[in-house]
Design a protein around this motif. Structure first.
Motif, PDB file in Angstrom:
ATOM      1  N   LEU A 201      -3.294  85.749  47.501  1.00  0.00           N
ATOM      2  CA  LEU A 201      -3.917  85.950  46.182  1.00  0.00           C
ATOM      3  C   LEU A 201      -2.766  85.068  45.267  1.00  0.00           C
ATOM      4  CD1 LEU A 201      -4.343  89.726  46.427  1.00  0.00           C
ATOM      5  CD2 LEU A 201      -5.880  87.998  46.481  1.00  0.00           C
ATOM      6  N   TYR A 202      -3.125  84.830  44.137  1.00  0.00           N
ATOM      7  CA  TYR A 202      -2.312  83.995  43.432  1.00  0.00           C
ATOM      8  C   TYR A 202      -2.286  84.293  41.964  1.00  0.00           C
ATOM      9  CZ  TYR A 202      -2.328  80.759  47.310  1.00  0.00           C
ATOM     10  OH  TYR A 202      -2.131  79.997  48.283  1.00  0.00           O
ATOM     11  N   ALA A 203      -1.442  84.182  40.888  1.00  0.00           N
ATOM     12  CA  ALA A 203      -1.454  84.232  39.444  1.00  0.00           C
ATOM     13  C   ALA A 203      -1.758  82.948  39.067  1.00  0.00           C
ATOM     14  CB  ALA A 203      -0.303  84.962  38.898  1.00  0.00           C
ATOM     15  N   LEU A 204      -2.533  82.808  37.830  1.00  0.00           N
ATOM     16  CA  LEU A 204      -2.582  81.354  37.301  1.00  0.00           C
ATOM     17  C   LEU A 204      -1.912  81.630  35.867  1.00  0.00           C
ATOM     18  CD1 LEU A 204      -6.360  80.830  37.752  1.00  0.00           C
ATOM     19  CD2 LEU A 204      -4.477  80.097  39.362  1.00  0.00           C
ATOM     20  N   VAL A 205      -0.816  80.535  35.735  1.00  0.00           N
ATOM     21  CA  VAL A 205      -0.131  80.554  34.657  1.00  0.00           C
ATOM     22  C   VAL A 205       0.085  79.217  33.836  1.00  0.00           C
ATOM     23  CG1 VAL A 205       1.284  82.485  35.335  1.00  0.00           C
ATOM     24  CG2 VAL A 205       2.063  80.069  35.840  1.00  0.00           C
ATOM     25  N   SER A 206       0.546  79.364  32.637  1.00  0.00           N
ATOM     26  CA  SER A 206       0.944  77.917  32.130  1.00  0.00           C
ATOM     27  C   SER A 206       1.643  76.957  32.931  1.00  0.00           C
ATOM     28  CB  SER A 206       1.444  78.050  30.524  1.00  0.00           C
ATOM     29  OG  SER A 206       2.122  76.910  30.095  1.00  0.00           O
ATOM     30  N   GLY A 207       1.486  75.665  32.895  1.00  0.00           N
ATOM     31  CA  GLY A 207       2.166  74.718  33.743  1.00  0.00           C
ATOM     32  C   GLY A 207       3.676  74.659  33.229  1.00  0.00           C
ATOM     33  N   ARG A 208       3.227  74.594  31.855  1.00  0.00           N
ATOM     34  CA  ARG A 208       4.620  74.173  30.763  1.00  0.00           C
ATOM     35  C   ARG A 208       5.653  75.314  30.852  1.00  0.00           C
ATOM     36  NH1 ARG A 208       4.362  73.546  24.600  1.00  0.00           N
ATOM     37  NH2 ARG A 208       2.630  74.997  24.992  1.00  0.00           N
ATOM     38  N   CYS A 209       4.804  76.553  31.144  1.00  0.00           N
ATOM     39  CA  CYS A 209       6.006  77.939  31.131  1.00  0.00           C
ATOM     40  C   CYS A 209       6.521  77.822  32.451  1.00  0.00           C
ATOM     41  CB  CYS A 209       5.130  79.149  30.878  1.00  0.00           C
ATOM     42  SG  CYS A 209       6.123  80.650  30.842  1.00  0.00           S
ATOM     43  N   ALA A 210       5.844  77.718  33.585  1.00  0.00           N
ATOM     44  CA  ALA A 210       6.480  77.652  34.895  1.00  0.00           C
ATOM     45  C   ALA A 210       7.214  76.778  35.344  1.00  0.00           C
ATOM     46  CB  ALA A 210       5.346  77.963  36.020  1.00  0.00           C
ATOM     47  N   GLN A 211       7.522  75.514  34.843  1.00  0.00           N
ATOM     48  CA  GLN A 211       8.288  74.610  35.103  1.00  0.00           C
ATOM     49  C   GLN A 211       9.604  75.174  35.615  1.00  0.00           C
ATOM     50  OE1 GLN A 211       7.673  71.549  32.088  1.00  0.00           O
ATOM     51  NE2 GLN A 211       6.899  70.362  33.487  1.00  0.00           N
TER      52      GLN A 211
END
Length: 237
Positions: A73-83
């Motif tokens: 299982l995964y969470a999808l989040v903003s790439g800019r936020c997760a950097q």
């Protein structure tokens, strides 16, 4: 005779102290087990769904949607936020670890995936509509089309609805250009980034930017979720 009589109470006291120590030792172990059980119980009661927040050292990101690849299982989040973030937690105190960053794409696109690793936490395939507003079950994903009804949930502005205005939009962030976004008539404000956008039970995107505000009017830009799912080989559930 006096010395003999005085030894008996002393031995009795010593035995009593030893027994008490053993009892206290057993109680301490039981207490530790009870506390561990309480912690496990609290952890098992934790759920992370779309619209909820995950925390890392120096970062706080909203989950757009939960997704899966087979049993992972995964969470999808903003790439800019997760950097730059690695380990993610369900609480701001960083005590309930839930996963690790699996992939980040920014700029060009703006999405990231977090792989859930804590099986004691629940990850429902739904989104939270905000305090007291219930949840919305998400069963599949699709690319948005102009004129389509769409709703989103932002951490700042909550649950709002409107229509899709444009697709295949390009915007320039301070950190780079992002392509292939879509825009809606819904307003958003700082803090809403990463929130899920959906049409009924269909996932369509996550909030990545906005113009204007909810006082004077504005619009919101989203990363389409289908591109993201395809990139990581995932599906919503």
């Amino acid at each position: 005779m006096s010395p003999t009589r005085s030894e008996r109470p002393l031995r009795t006291v010593v035995r009593a102290v030893v027994v008490l120590a053993l009892l206290l030792g057993w109680s301490a172990a039981a207490g530790s087990a009870a506390h561990a059980g309480d912690r496990a119980g609290r952890q098992a009661a934790v759920s992370v769904r779309g619209g909820d927040t995950l925390y890392s050292t120096g970062a706080r990101c909203t989950v757009g949607f939960n997704a899966r690849s087979n049993s992972t299982l995964y969470a999808l989040v903003s790439g800019r936020c997760a950097q730059g973030a690695r380990t993610w937690y369900a609480d701001a105190a960083l005590t309930v670890a839930v996963g690790v960053t699996a992939g980040v794409s920014f700029p060009g696109t703006d999405y990231a995936s977090i792989r859930y690793t804590n099986t004691a936490v629940a990850y429902p395939g739904e989104v939270s509509l905000g305090a007291g507003a219930g949840t919305r079950d998400i069963t599949h994903a699709a690319h948005p089309v102009v004129g389509q009804s769409v709703c989103h949930v932002g951490r700042t502005t909550g649950y709002l609805c409107g229509t899709v205005q444009a697709v295949n939009v390009t915007i320039n962030y301070g950190g780079g250009t992002v392509y292939g976004l879509f825009r809606s008539t819904i307003c958003s404000e700082p803090g809403d980034t990463g929130g899920p956008a959906f049409s009924g039970g269909t996932a369509v995107g996550i909030i990545v930017a906005g113009s204007g505000n909810c006082s004077s009017g504005g619009s919101t830009y989203y990363q389409p979720v289908t591109e993201w799912l395809s990139a990581y080989g995932l599906s919503v559930y």
